[in-house]
Design a protein around this motif. Structure first.
Motif, mmCIF file in Angstrom:
data_model
loop_
_atom_site.group_PDB
_atom_site.id
_atom_site.type_symbol
_atom_site.label_atom_id
_atom_site.label_comp_id
_atom_site.label_asym_id
_atom_site.label_seq_id
_atom_site.Cartn_x
_atom_site.Cartn_y
_atom_site.Cartn_z
ATOM 1 N N MET A 33 -4.157 -1.602 -3.113
ATOM 2 C CA MET A 33 -2.993 -2.169 -2.825
ATOM 3 C C MET A 33 -3.277 -3.329 -1.964
ATOM 4 N N ILE A 34 -2.379 -3.960 -1.901
ATOM 5 C CA ILE A 34 -2.687 -5.605 -1.326
ATOM 6 C C ILE A 34 -2.536 -5.465 0.116
ATOM 7 N N GLU A 35 -3.393 -5.798 0.962
ATOM 8 C CA GLU A 35 -3.460 -5.953 2.493
ATOM 9 C C GLU A 35 -3.407 -7.435 2.938
ATOM 10 N N VAL A 36 -2.193 -7.874 3.578
ATOM 11 C CA VAL A 36 -2.343 -9.200 4.309
ATOM 12 C C VAL A 36 -2.107 -8.987 5.617
ATOM 13 N N LYS A 37 -2.929 -9.692 6.315
ATOM 14 C CA LYS A 37 -2.846 -9.421 7.678
ATOM 15 C C LYS A 37 -1.997 -10.639 8.489
ATOM 16 N N VAL A 38 -1.306 -10.493 9.607
ATOM 17 C CA VAL A 38 -0.720 -11.471 10.225
ATOM 18 C C VAL A 38 -1.382 -12.578 10.813
ATOM 19 N N GLU A 39 -2.762 -12.068 11.328
ATOM 20 C CA GLU A 39 -3.615 -12.912 11.758
ATOM 21 C C GLU A 39 -4.194 -13.997 10.792
ATOM 22 N N ASP A 46 -1.497 -6.170 -12.607
ATOM 23 C CA ASP A 46 -1.736 -5.180 -13.345
ATOM 24 C C ASP A 46 -2.432 -3.960 -12.439
ATOM 25 N N GLU A 47 -1.876 -2.748 -12.648
ATOM 26 C CA GLU A 47 -2.080 -1.758 -11.785
ATOM 27 C C GLU A 47 -3.775 -1.335 -11.662
ATOM 28 N N THR A 48 -4.331 -1.666 -13.001
ATOM 29 C CA THR A 48 -5.865 -1.415 -12.879
ATOM 30 C C THR A 48 -6.530 -2.366 -11.784
ATOM 31 N N TYR A 49 -5.960 -3.321 -11.553
ATOM 32 C CA TYR A 49 -6.402 -4.128 -10.367
ATOM 33 C C TYR A 49 -6.108 -4.044 -9.199
ATOM 34 N N LEU A 50 -4.805 -3.368 -8.586
ATOM 35 C CA LEU A 50 -4.577 -3.089 -7.487
ATOM 36 C C LEU A 50 -5.145 -1.781 -6.906
ATOM 37 N N ASN A 51 -5.609 -1.072 -8.011
ATOM 38 C CA ASN A 51 -6.302 0.300 -7.464
ATOM 39 C C ASN A 51 -7.867 0.275 -7.852
#
Length: 127
Positions: A1-7, A39-44
């Protein structure tokens, strides 16, 4: 899953902490859309290099979208229009829009290898 931080978004956009709530709202809006294109393969994947590239690409897209939103808000409050004539158009607003477009395009370019195969051509960018 993607993680984007406010900072990270704040730093890349060169903003202060007063925008954190708005940045968080943009992140919550954009991450599901961006994830739907990958693509789900890359997300996971457990590959930290791929995760880092995807997170960087998503961060840049969100930076660009946030800058675009801020530019539109500022332009609405600064410009005075009478019919088709616009008075007080701000050239720095045009620079911000160009910068926003560059961030969005750079982000999608980073994600290009990880996007789902799609028969339909679709274009990413800001007009």
């Amino acid at each position: 899953m993607i993680e984007v931080k406010v900072e990270r978004v704040r730093k890349k956009a060169r903003l202060d902490e007063t925008y954190d709530i708005d940045i968080q709202e943009t992140i919550l809006e954009m991450v599901p859309f961006i994830e739907s294109k990958i693509d789900e393969t890359y997300l996971n994947t457990d590959d930290t290099s791929i995760q880092s590239i995807i997170n960087l690409g998503a961060t840049e897209i969100i930076v660009g979208e946030f800058i675009k939103e801020q530019s539109n808000d500022e332009e609405d409050s600064v410009s005075l229009g009478v019919g088709p004539i616009k008075i007080g158009e701000n050239s720095s607003s045009k620079n911000r829009m160009s910068r926003a477009k560059d961030f969005v395009n750079s982000g999608w370019e980073k994600l290009k290898l990880y996007l789902k195969d799609n028969d339909d051509p679709f274009y990413f960018g800001i007009m």
